[in-house]
Scaffold this motif. Structure first.
Motif, PDB file in Angstrom:
ATOM      1  N   TYR A  18      -3.252  -6.143  -8.758  1.00 49.21           N
ATOM      2  CA  TYR A  18      -4.333  -5.504  -9.482  1.00 49.21           C
ATOM      3  C   TYR A  18      -5.212  -4.735  -8.502  1.00 49.21           C
ATOM      4  O   TYR A  18      -5.141  -4.931  -7.295  1.00 49.21           O
ATOM      5  N   LEU A  19      -6.024  -3.852  -9.021  1.00 50.93           N
ATOM      6  CA  LEU A  19      -6.973  -3.082  -8.223  1.00 50.93           C
ATOM      7  C   LEU A  19      -8.368  -3.285  -8.791  1.00 50.93           C
ATOM      8  O   LEU A  19      -8.548  -3.292 -10.013  1.00 50.93           O
ATOM      9  N   ASP A  20      -9.341  -3.431  -7.905  1.00 49.48           N
ATOM     10  CA  ASP A  20     -10.740  -3.441  -8.320  1.00 49.48           C
ATOM     11  C   ASP A  20     -11.192  -1.988  -8.407  1.00 49.48           C
ATOM     12  O   ASP A  20     -10.983  -1.219  -7.470  1.00 49.48           O
ATOM     13  N   LEU A  21     -11.819  -1.629  -9.496  1.00 53.00           N
ATOM     14  CA  LEU A  21     -12.263  -0.249  -9.681  1.00 53.00           C
ATOM     15  C   LEU A  21     -13.751  -0.223 -10.003  1.00 53.00           C
ATOM     16  O   LEU A  21     -14.287  -1.161 -10.571  1.00 53.00           O
ATOM     17  N   ASN A  22     -14.387   0.887  -9.666  1.00 48.12           N
ATOM     18  CA  ASN A  22     -15.776   1.050 -10.081  1.00 48.12           C
ATOM     19  C   ASN A  22     -15.803   1.775 -11.431  1.00 48.12           C
ATOM     20  O   ASN A  22     -14.795   2.306 -11.893  1.00 48.12           O
ATOM     21  N   LYS A  23     -16.953   1.784 -12.054  1.00 47.84           N
ATOM     22  CA  LYS A  23     -17.061   2.363 -13.391  1.00 47.84           C
ATOM     23  C   LYS A  23     -16.712   3.839 -13.412  1.00 47.84           C
ATOM     24  O   LYS A  23     -16.084   4.327 -14.353  1.00 47.84           O
ATOM     25  N   GLU A  41      -0.802   9.677 -11.260  1.00 52.08           N
ATOM     26  CA  GLU A  41      -2.106   9.025 -11.403  1.00 52.08           C
ATOM     27  C   GLU A  41      -2.124   7.671 -10.693  1.00 52.08           C
ATOM     28  O   GLU A  41      -3.117   7.313 -10.061  1.00 52.08           O
ATOM     29  N   TYR A  42      -1.023   6.957 -10.815  1.00 52.70           N
ATOM     30  CA  TYR A  42      -0.895   5.661 -10.150  1.00 52.70           C
ATOM     31  C   TYR A  42      -1.064   5.831  -8.635  1.00 52.70           C
ATOM     32  O   TYR A  42      -1.830   5.111  -7.995  1.00 52.70           O
ATOM     33  N   PHE A  43      -0.354   6.810  -8.071  1.00 53.37           N
ATOM     34  CA  PHE A  43      -0.452   7.050  -6.625  1.00 53.37           C
ATOM     35  C   PHE A  43      -1.848   7.520  -6.229  1.00 53.37           C
ATOM     36  O   PHE A  43      -2.365   7.147  -5.180  1.00 53.37           O
ATOM     37  N   GLN A  44      -2.493   8.331  -7.045  1.00 51.52           N
ATOM     38  CA  GLN A  44      -3.870   8.765  -6.768  1.00 51.52           C
ATOM     39  C   GLN A  44      -4.821   7.571  -6.740  1.00 51.52           C
ATOM     40  O   GLN A  44      -5.691   7.476  -5.876  1.00 51.52           O
ATOM     41  N   LEU A  45      -4.637   6.675  -7.683  1.00 54.73           N
ATOM     42  CA  LEU A  45      -5.469   5.481  -7.766  1.00 54.73           C
ATOM     43  C   LEU A  45      -5.278   4.592  -6.538  1.00 54.73           C
ATOM     44  O   LEU A  45      -6.255   4.118  -5.945  1.00 54.73           O
ATOM     45  N   ILE A  46      -4.030   4.389  -6.146  1.00 49.60           N
ATOM     46  CA  ILE A  46      -3.731   3.573  -4.962  1.00 49.60           C
ATOM     47  C   ILE A  46      -4.356   4.221  -3.715  1.00 49.60           C
ATOM     48  O   ILE A  46      -4.974   3.538  -2.899  1.00 49.60           O
ATOM     49  N   LYS A  47      -4.194   5.531  -3.583  1.00 48.81           N
ATOM     50  CA  LYS A  47      -4.746   6.221  -2.412  1.00 48.81           C
ATOM     51  C   LYS A  47      -6.275   6.125  -2.389  1.00 48.81           C
ATOM     52  O   LYS A  47      -6.868   5.839  -1.352  1.00 48.81           O
ATOM     53  N   LEU A  48      -6.882   6.342  -3.514  1.00 51.88           N
ATOM     54  CA  LEU A  48      -8.337   6.264  -3.617  1.00 51.88           C
ATOM     55  C   LEU A  48      -8.848   4.884  -3.203  1.00 51.88           C
ATOM     56  O   LEU A  48      -9.767   4.762  -2.397  1.00 51.88           O
ATOM     57  N   LEU A  70      -1.320  -3.294   8.166  1.00 47.43           N
ATOM     58  CA  LEU A  70      -0.817  -4.509   7.523  1.00 47.43           C
ATOM     59  C   LEU A  70      -1.798  -5.050   6.497  1.00 47.43           C
ATOM     60  O   LEU A  70      -1.409  -5.546   5.433  1.00 47.43           O
ATOM     61  N   LYS A  71      -3.087  -4.962   6.811  1.00 50.92           N
ATOM     62  CA  LYS A  71      -4.105  -5.462   5.885  1.00 50.92           C
ATOM     63  C   LYS A  71      -4.100  -4.642   4.588  1.00 50.92           C
ATOM     64  O   LYS A  71      -4.134  -5.200   3.487  1.00 50.92           O
ATOM     65  N   LEU A  72      -4.059  -3.316   4.724  1.00 48.87           N
ATOM     66  CA  LEU A  72      -4.046  -2.467   3.530  1.00 48.87           C
ATOM     67  C   LEU A  72      -2.724  -2.591   2.771  1.00 48.87           C
ATOM     68  O   LEU A  72      -2.709  -2.597   1.540  1.00 48.87           O
ATOM     69  N   LEU A  73      -1.627  -2.707   3.503  1.00 53.14           N
ATOM     70  CA  LEU A  73      -0.320  -2.826   2.857  1.00 53.14           C
ATOM     71  C   LEU A  73      -0.216  -4.114   2.037  1.00 53.14           C
ATOM     72  O   LEU A  73       0.356  -4.116   0.947  1.00 53.14           O
ATOM     73  N   SER A  74      -0.809  -5.186   2.527  1.00 55.96           N
ATOM     74  CA  SER A  74      -0.759  -6.449   1.785  1.00 55.96           C
ATOM     75  C   SER A  74      -1.515  -6.347   0.458  1.00 55.96           C
ATOM     76  O   SER A  74      -1.188  -7.033  -0.501  1.00 55.96           O
ATOM     77  N   LYS A  75      -2.491  -5.479   0.397  1.00 57.03           N
ATOM     78  CA  LYS A  75      -3.283  -5.336  -0.830  1.00 57.03           C
ATOM     79  C   LYS A  75      -2.731  -4.244  -1.756  1.00 57.03           C
ATOM     80  O   LYS A  75      -2.755  -4.398  -2.968  1.00 57.03           O
ATOM     81  N   TYR A  76      -2.219  -3.140  -1.184  1.00 55.34           N
ATOM     82  CA  TYR A  76      -1.881  -1.972  -2.007  1.00 55.34           C
ATOM     83  C   TYR A  76      -0.393  -1.655  -2.113  1.00 55.34           C
ATOM     84  O   TYR A  76      -0.021  -0.761  -2.855  1.00 55.34           O
ATOM     85  N   ARG A  77       0.461  -2.319  -1.377  1.00 54.06           N
ATOM     86  CA  ARG A  77       1.920  -2.314  -1.524  1.00 54.06           C
ATOM     87  C   ARG A  77       2.647  -1.000  -1.251  1.00 54.06           C
ATOM     88  O   ARG A  77       3.817  -1.015  -0.938  1.00 54.06           O
ATOM     89  N   GLU A  78       2.059   0.130  -1.396  1.00 55.17           N
ATOM     90  CA  GLU A  78       2.736   1.427  -1.266  1.00 55.17           C
ATOM     91  C   GLU A  78       2.708   1.894   0.186  1.00 55.17           C
ATOM     92  O   GLU A  78       1.708   2.417   0.674  1.00 55.17           O
TER      93      GLU A  78
END
Length: 183
Positions: A18-23, A41-48, A70-78
């Motif tokens: 999952y991703l935490d998002l702001n409003k 859109e999925y890739f834009q969201l992951i990059k953002l 490694l820290k970012l990869l563990s959270k965002y997978r791409e």
């Protein structure tokens, strides 16, 4: 198309990812009124989100390139997106393994061997480590050995040597300092 469910400010793609998002992001992507994202859109969201998290982490402390990757990869997978974010940070000068290693060495009081091992674990290249240690590290080691030797005071000689070896100092340097201090 990527299916998702939105619960509060979290967008779930499966039960573990999952991703935490702001409003504002939820509004920008119109996530409340649908349940699928295009691949783009999925890739834009992951990059953002990975960029945002990268900035946040770097604001707290320095990271080596490998550590942050490694820290970012563990959270965002791409991998490709995380790699592009890391490359952007390197290009902007926010990540610099040479500066990271210099600071790490100056803020820790271990011997060369232990310091090399720790930096290699953190992903710093052997070239960078050798360059930094080539510039006056041996004299710093000798001073640190003197300081620790005197700090250990009246302990047995073998125990002092063992303590210094555990800290990663080389035996020949310990022996040299011992001879200086005992004469």
């Amino acid at each position: 198309m990527k299916r998702y469910s939105l619960k509060g400010n979290k967008i779930y793609f499966d039960e573990f990812f999952y991703l935490d998002l702001n409003k504002q992001t939820i509004l920008d992507f119109n996530l409340r009124n649908r349940d699928e994202l295009t691949q783009e859109e999925y890739f834009q969201l992951i990059k953002l989100r990975s960029e945002s998290m990268g900035y946040f982490l770097l604001s707290k402390r320095d990271y080596s390139e490998k550590e942050l990757y490694l820290k970012l990869l563990s959270k965002y997978r791409e991998k490709s997106i995380v790699r592009s974010v890391i490359d952007k940070f390197v290009e902007l000068g926010y990540i610099d393994d040479y500066d990271y290693a210099e600071h790490y060495i100056s803020s820790h009081s271990y011997g060369r061997k232990k310091m090399e091992f720790m930096l290699i674990q953190k992903g710093v290249s052997r070239e960078i480590i050798d360059t930094i240690f080539f510039t006056s590290q041996r004299e710093k080691d000798m001073e640190e050995i003197r300081r620790v030797w005197l700090k250990l005071g009246n302990k047995e000689r073998d125990k002092k040597i063992a303590s210094l070896l555990r800290k990663g100092f080389e035996y020949r340097d310990i022996k040299k300092v011992m001879n200086e201090l005992e004469n």
